[in-house]
Design a protein around this motif. Structure first.
Motif, PDB file in Angstrom:
ATOM      1  N   LEU A  63       0.828  -1.203   0.000  1.00 53.48           N
ATOM      2  CA  LEU A  63       0.000   0.000   0.000  1.00 53.48           C
ATOM      3  C   LEU A  63       0.869   1.262   0.000  1.00 53.48           C
ATOM      4  O   LEU A  63       0.614   2.216  -0.753  1.00 53.48           O
ATOM      5  N   LYS A  64       1.902   1.258   0.830  1.00 53.45           N
ATOM      6  CA  LYS A  64       2.809   2.410   0.860  1.00 53.45           C
ATOM      7  C   LYS A  64       3.491   2.593  -0.494  1.00 53.45           C
ATOM      8  O   LYS A  64       3.701   3.722  -0.942  1.00 53.45           O
ATOM      9  N   SER A  65       3.835   1.484  -1.111  1.00 53.06           N
ATOM     10  CA  SER A  65       4.474   1.559  -2.429  1.00 53.06           C
ATOM     11  C   SER A  65       3.534   2.191  -3.438  1.00 53.06           C
ATOM     12  O   SER A  65       3.945   3.029  -4.257  1.00 53.06           O
ATOM     13  N   TRP A  66       2.244   1.804  -3.397  1.00 56.72           N
ATOM     14  CA  TRP A  66       1.270   2.368  -4.331  1.00 56.72           C
ATOM     15  C   TRP A  66       1.030   3.858  -4.066  1.00 56.72           C
ATOM     16  O   TRP A  66       0.918   4.658  -4.999  1.00 56.72           O
ATOM     17  N   ILE A  67       0.939   4.237  -2.812  1.00 57.45           N
ATOM     18  CA  ILE A  67       0.738   5.659  -2.488  1.00 57.45           C
ATOM     19  C   ILE A  67       1.916   6.487  -2.987  1.00 57.45           C
ATOM     20  O   ILE A  67       1.757   7.566  -3.552  1.00 57.45           O
ATOM     21  N   SER A  68       3.132   5.933  -2.783  1.00 59.81           N
ATOM     22  CA  SER A  68       4.323   6.638  -3.255  1.00 59.81           C
ATOM     23  C   SER A  68       4.316   6.757  -4.775  1.00 59.81           C
ATOM     24  O   SER A  68       4.652   7.816  -5.326  1.00 59.81           O
ATOM     25  N   ALA A  69       3.906   5.674  -5.463  1.00 60.31           N
ATOM     26  CA  ALA A  69       3.850   5.718  -6.926  1.00 60.31           C
ATOM     27  C   ALA A  69       2.806   6.727  -7.402  1.00 60.31           C
ATOM     28  O   ALA A  69       3.010   7.442  -8.399  1.00 60.31           O
ATOM     29  N   ALA A  70       1.649   6.806  -6.700  1.00 60.67           N
ATOM     30  CA  ALA A  70       0.607   7.767  -7.084  1.00 60.67           C
ATOM     31  C   ALA A  70       1.091   9.199  -6.914  1.00 60.67           C
ATOM     32  O   ALA A  70       0.819  10.081  -7.751  1.00 60.67           O
ATOM     33  N   LYS A  71       1.804   9.463  -5.827  1.00 59.64           N
ATOM     34  CA  LYS A  71       2.323  10.820  -5.605  1.00 59.64           C
ATOM     35  C   LYS A  71       3.331  11.192  -6.678  1.00 59.64           C
ATOM     36  O   LYS A  71       3.374  12.351  -7.132  1.00 59.64           O
ATOM     37  N   MET A  72       4.133  10.203  -7.105  1.00 58.55           N
ATOM     38  CA  MET A  72       5.116  10.502  -8.142  1.00 58.55           C
ATOM     39  C   MET A  72       4.438  10.838  -9.471  1.00 58.55           C
ATOM     40  O   MET A  72       4.921  11.668 -10.241  1.00 58.55           O
ATOM     41  N   LYS A  73       3.292  10.208  -9.732  1.00 59.76           N
ATOM     42  CA  LYS A  73       2.529  10.565 -10.937  1.00 59.76           C
ATOM     43  C   LYS A  73       2.006  12.002 -10.847  1.00 59.76           C
ATOM     44  O   LYS A  73       1.980  12.734 -11.835  1.00 59.76           O
ATOM     45  N   VAL A  74       1.589  12.395  -9.626  1.00 56.67           N
ATOM     46  CA  VAL A  74       1.053  13.737  -9.440  1.00 56.67           C
ATOM     47  C   VAL A  74       2.120  14.799  -9.702  1.00 56.67           C
ATOM     48  O   VAL A  74       1.860  15.833 -10.329  1.00 56.67           O
ATOM     49  N   VAL A  75       3.330  14.554  -9.219  1.00 56.13           N
ATOM     50  CA  VAL A  75       4.375  15.580  -9.337  1.00 56.13           C
ATOM     51  C   VAL A  75       5.188  15.441 -10.627  1.00 56.13           C
ATOM     52  O   VAL A  75       6.137  16.208 -10.831  1.00 56.13           O
ATOM     53  N   ARG A  76       4.808  14.487 -11.484  1.00 54.56           N
ATOM     54  CA  ARG A  76       5.587  14.285 -12.708  1.00 54.56           C
ATOM     55  C   ARG A  76       5.654  15.560 -13.577  1.00 54.56           C
ATOM     56  O   ARG A  76       6.721  15.879 -14.105  1.00 54.56           O
ATOM     57  N   PRO A  77       4.533  16.306 -13.730  1.00 57.60           N
ATOM     58  CA  PRO A  77       4.643  17.556 -14.516  1.00 57.60           C
ATOM     59  C   PRO A  77       5.652  18.536 -13.941  1.00 57.60           C
ATOM     60  O   PRO A  77       6.380  19.200 -14.685  1.00 57.60           O
TER      61      PRO A  77
ATOM     62  N   VAL B  44      14.738  18.330  -7.374  1.00 56.16           N
ATOM     63  CA  VAL B  44      13.812  17.189  -7.422  1.00 56.16           C
ATOM     64  C   VAL B  44      13.627  16.602  -6.022  1.00 56.16           C
ATOM     65  O   VAL B  44      12.497  16.274  -5.618  1.00 56.16           O
ATOM     66  N   MET B  45      14.705  16.454  -5.268  1.00 56.72           N
ATOM     67  CA  MET B  45      14.611  15.897  -3.926  1.00 56.72           C
ATOM     68  C   MET B  45      13.788  16.810  -3.019  1.00 56.72           C
ATOM     69  O   MET B  45      13.014  16.333  -2.179  1.00 56.72           O
ATOM     70  N   ALA B  46      13.938  18.122  -3.175  1.00 54.11           N
ATOM     71  CA  ALA B  46      13.138  19.065  -2.390  1.00 54.11           C
ATOM     72  C   ALA B  46      11.664  18.922  -2.732  1.00 54.11           C
ATOM     73  O   ALA B  46      10.787  18.985  -1.850  1.00 54.11           O
ATOM     74  N   LEU B  47      11.372  18.707  -4.021  1.00 53.77           N
ATOM     75  CA  LEU B  47       9.993  18.507  -4.456  1.00 53.77           C
ATOM     76  C   LEU B  47       9.406  17.241  -3.842  1.00 53.77           C
ATOM     77  O   LEU B  47       8.263  17.234  -3.373  1.00 53.77           O
ATOM     78  N   TYR B  48      10.212  16.150  -3.839  1.00 52.65           N
ATOM     79  CA  TYR B  48       9.744  14.883  -3.254  1.00 52.65           C
ATOM     80  C   TYR B  48       9.477  15.027  -1.756  1.00 52.65           C
ATOM     81  O   TYR B  48       8.485  14.485  -1.234  1.00 52.65           O
ATOM     82  N   ARG B  49      10.361  15.746  -1.068  1.00 54.14           N
ATOM     83  CA  ARG B  49      10.141  15.920   0.375  1.00 54.14           C
ATOM     84  C   ARG B  49       8.875  16.721   0.638  1.00 54.14           C
ATOM     85  O   ARG B  49       8.124  16.443   1.573  1.00 54.14           O
ATOM     86  N   LYS B  50       8.640  17.716  -0.191  1.00 51.31           N
ATOM     87  CA  LYS B  50       7.440  18.543  -0.030  1.00 51.31           C
ATOM     88  C   LYS B  50       6.179  17.723  -0.253  1.00 51.31           C
ATOM     89  O   LYS B  50       5.166  17.898   0.441  1.00 51.31           O
ATOM     90  N   ALA B  51       6.251  16.777  -1.221  1.00 48.73           N
ATOM     91  CA  ALA B  51       5.080  15.944  -1.521  1.00 48.73           C
ATOM     92  C   ALA B  51       4.990  14.712  -0.635  1.00 48.73           C
ATOM     93  O   ALA B  51       4.020  13.954  -0.706  1.00 48.73           O
ATOM     94  N   GLY B  52       6.011  14.462   0.212  1.00 49.73           N
ATOM     95  CA  GLY B  52       6.005  13.296   1.083  1.00 49.73           C
ATOM     96  C   GLY B  52       6.250  12.000   0.346  1.00 49.73           C
ATOM     97  O   GLY B  52       5.663  10.963   0.686  1.00 49.73           O
ATOM     98  N   ILE B  53       7.146  12.061  -0.643  1.00 46.61           N
ATOM     99  CA  ILE B  53       7.441  10.881  -1.453  1.00 46.61           C
ATOM    100  C   ILE B  53       8.728  10.228  -0.950  1.00 46.61           C
ATOM    101  O   ILE B  53       9.755  10.894  -0.803  1.00 46.61           O
ATOM    102  N   ASN B  54       8.668   8.908  -0.688  1.00 46.96           N
ATOM    103  CA  ASN B  54       9.840   8.113  -0.316  1.00 46.96           C
ATOM    104  C   ASN B  54      10.232   7.266  -1.524  1.00 46.96           C
ATOM    105  O   ASN B  54       9.498   6.358  -1.931  1.00 46.96           O
ATOM    106  N   GLN B  55      11.396   7.582  -2.107  1.00 45.35           N
ATOM    107  CA  GLN B  55      11.799   6.882  -3.314  1.00 45.35           C
ATOM    108  C   GLN B  55      12.054   5.387  -3.086  1.00 45.35           C
ATOM    109  O   GLN B  55      11.973   4.589  -4.014  1.00 45.35           O
ATOM    110  N   LEU B  56      12.368   5.014  -1.845  1.00 44.64           N
ATOM    111  CA  LEU B  56      12.630   3.607  -1.546  1.00 44.64           C
ATOM    112  C   LEU B  56      11.358   2.814  -1.276  1.00 44.64           C
ATOM    113  O   LEU B  56      11.408   1.596  -1.132  1.00 44.64           O
ATOM    114  N   ALA B  57      10.229   3.529  -1.189  1.00 50.19           N
ATOM    115  CA  ALA B  57       8.981   2.835  -0.847  1.00 50.19           C
ATOM    116  C   ALA B  57       8.604   1.784  -1.876  1.00 50.19           C
ATOM    117  O   ALA B  57       7.992   0.760  -1.553  1.00 50.19           O
ATOM    118  N   GLY B  58       8.951   2.019  -3.144  1.00 54.69           N
ATOM    119  CA  GLY B  58       8.618   1.033  -4.166  1.00 54.69           C
ATOM    120  C   GLY B  58       9.584  -0.135  -4.215  1.00 54.69           C
ATOM    121  O   GLY B  58       9.253  -1.194  -4.744  1.00 54.69           O
TER     122      GLY B  58
END
Length: 610
Positions: A430-444, A466-480
């Motif tokens: 579930l965490k992996s999917w949430i992280s993947a969904a957030k990455m789709k949101v911030v892709r633009p 990019v890392m600052a953007l991920y932290r702001k969105a709460g994305i963990n790159q290792l979650a997947g």
């Protein structure tokens, strides 16, 4: 002495000389007598050679030489240089004992267990109907000791026990049955000569002790009154035990793929050095010379093992172990040839005993681990990779054994086990999917950053943005990655567990009559290289489920997937189908259920995560 006495003696001498001359054989008669003596010597030598050839044939093939019983011991048997020659001739006798675990036949020729069959296990019905699995059989098995005796001359005499008739003594009647904690004892004794009789105070003894509900047998070799007579044949302080077998096939193998079957790859010689891990002779043809103390040596079949184990802090002194495959061996009926020359410790004392055990039974993890001898390492659970063995030992096997207690079909047990594993991993998924969904949101926004920092020398600045953007969105790159890292050891652990679990052996489920081997809905009249001569439906279902799951993931990640990956992701299920077609149907069934569960979880998660 007077004249008359002298005259009488002369006359007597003349009469005797004339009588001897008169009755002397002619030249022809003398030649006939010489020819008869020569023929007798040739006949005796020929008989000796034939007996020797018969004994050589016996040790090489396991067939005992045919010896006719006789009341008179011919002079050729009585060998003044052999303390045991009186036992070279005898009448073959057998005795049978039945326990909860075995049916054992004993033979006085060689003093061995001539046949040991397991009561609870049958060979595959594709090989033979209603035939019990056999671990010892003189048809393809040899088990004897070799030692030297101090002859009455300067020369030594080598004794090989398979040549001699022992005397059987037991505390049960032929065909007796013992159960539970009941015990039985069989003593095989090879007595010394005392002229034409046997000296019953001095002997070599094979002593076997059984318990009704045990696969472990106490085995003892006793030398009673042998000081100064029995000596090591090699000059070292060891008695040589010869153990070799041409192991028959017990499990089903795909036509044309016998050499690739699990029974072939999992058959071999294992040994446990003192204070070291269990080791094995090469998986292929190989030889291992061991000159350090060893606790046990085992001949492991796919699902069954015969092991010789030392007791009372004794050790095997040395061993020469050989694992080979005869190119002329009928691979449809036999698997491998295993040979062990084992040096047992010996001291020239009035009474000397070598205390051992014999394990003859299934490769069951729970049974083998109960002996605390590292015998459980004979079950291939992935001991070379710590995560794999931990998954099997501390997760899969306990849950599997717990579910067995409900008397469910093993197909249902595998289904429940798969669901439980997926539920345990569900939070991480579930965490992996949430992280993947957030990455789709911030892709633009990531694409905007790529445009903002287009130059190679700006790579570090782009990475920080990019890392600052991920932290702001709460994305963990290792979650997947974490769920995949955890699922990989489980995936490989199951690859080891299901094909080697004796609990699944000959257990049916749906159209599969044996979950430990492949299921076949169609047997082909020809063999397809790397595939086999049959079609496994569970393997096809596994491959098809992977295709559907691949299509779904491709659609969800179409915007980020590399073009070449589409062909690769279809190619992998086809490769799995080719590879797993001859594997355990339980394994293919597990992979099918696991993929379906992953498909379901992915679909449900996708429906609820925006």
């Amino acid at each position: 002495m007077d004249r008359n006495t002298v005259t009488g003696l002369i006359l007597m001498f003349v009469v005797i000389a004339v009588f001897a001359w008169w009755n002397a054989p002619s030249a022809e008669e003398r030649e006939q007598m010489i020819r008869e003596q020569q023929e007798q010597r040739i006949a005796a030598e020929l008989q000796r050679v034939q007996d020797s050839l018969a004994l050589v044939y016996a040790v090489e093939t396991g067939h005992a030489p045919s010896v006719q019983p006789t009341d008179e011991r011919p002079e050729i048997v009585r060998d003044e240089q052999n303390f045991f020659s009186n036992s070279l001739v005898g009448e073959k006798q057998t005795k049978t004992l039945i326990t909860d675990k075995f049916t054992v036949d004993f033979s006085n020729l060689g003093g061995t267990m001539s046949r040991v069959s397991l009561n609870d296990f049958l060979v595959s019905p594709h090989i033979a109907e209603n035939k019990h699995v056999t671990l010892f059989d003189n048809e393809w098995h040899n088990f004897f000791i070799e030692f030297a005796v101090n002859a009455r001359t300067v020369n030594q005499r080598i004794i090989r026990t398979y040549e001699y008739f022992f005397e059987i003594t037991s505390n049960f009647q032929d065909g007796a049955v013992i159960t539970g904690d009941q015990t039985a004892e069989v003593a095989m004794r090879l007595f010394l000569n005392d002229g034409y009789d046997l000296d019953r105070s001095r002997y070599v003894e094979f002593l076997y002790r059984f318990r009704g509900n045990e696969y472990m047998i106490d085995f003892q070799i006793n030398f009673v009154g042998m000081a100064g007579i029995v000596e090591p044949a090699t000059g070292a302080n060891t008695i040589d035990l010869h153990w070799n077998a041409v192991l028959p096939r017990n499990e089903r193998a795909s036509a044309g793929n016998e050499a690739r079957s699990f029974e072939n790859t999992n058959t071999g010689i294992f040994f446990k050095p003192n204070n070291a891990r269990v080791d094995r002779v090469s998986r292929g043809d190989g030889e291992e010379r061991i000159n350090t103390p060893v606790n046990w040596v085992a001949f492991r079949h796919h699902f069954f093992t015969s092991a010789l184990i030392m007791k009372d802090n004794n050790s095997i002194v040395n061993a020469n172990l050989t694992n080979s495959t005869d190119p002329n061996l009928d691979r449809a009926n036999y698997v491998r040839t295993l040979d062990a020359l084992i040096g047992l410790p010996y001291r020239s004392e009035p009474n000397h005993s070598i205390n051992m055990k014999l394990y003859l039974g299934p490769n069951s993890f729970s049974i083998l681990s109960s002996y605390n001898l590292d015998l459980e390492r004979l079950v291939p659970l992935g001991w070379g990779f710590f995560l794999m063995q931990w998954v099997n030992r501390f997760a899969v096997i306990p849950v599997f054994n717990f579910l067995q207690g409900f008397n469910l079909n093993y197909g249902i047990i595998i289904l429940i086990l798969t669901v439980l594993l997926k539920l345990v991993l569900a939070p991480l998924t579930l965490k992996s999917w949430i992280s993947a969904a957030k990455m789709k949101v911030v892709r633009p926004e990531v694409e905007e950053l790529n445009k903002k920092f287009p130059k190679p020398e700006q790579a570090m600045e782009k990475q920080k943005a990019v890392m600052a953007l991920y932290r702001k969105a709460g994305i963990n790159q290792l979650a997947g990655c974490i769920p995949m890292l955890l699922q990989f050891p489980i995936l490989i652990a199951m690859f080891r567990f299901f094909p080697n679990s004796i609990e699944l052996r000959q257990q049916p489920f749906l159209w599969a009559d044996d979950l430990s081997t492949y299921d076949s809905i169609i047997n082909l009249p020809f063999n397809i290289p790397f595939y086999g001569a049959h079609i496994s439906l569970f393997a096809i279902m596994m491959a098809v489920s992977n295709v559907f799951y691949t299509r779904m993931t491709m659609r969800q990640n179409a915007s980020t997937m590399m073009p070449g990956m589409k062909t690769m992701m279809y190619f992998m299920p086809i490769m799995l189908l080719m590879f797993l077609n001859s594997f355990s149907s339980a394994l293919n069934y597990y992979y099918f259920v696991s993929t379906c569960m992953t498909f379901l979880i992915t679909w449900v998660t996708g429906r609820f995560i925006n």
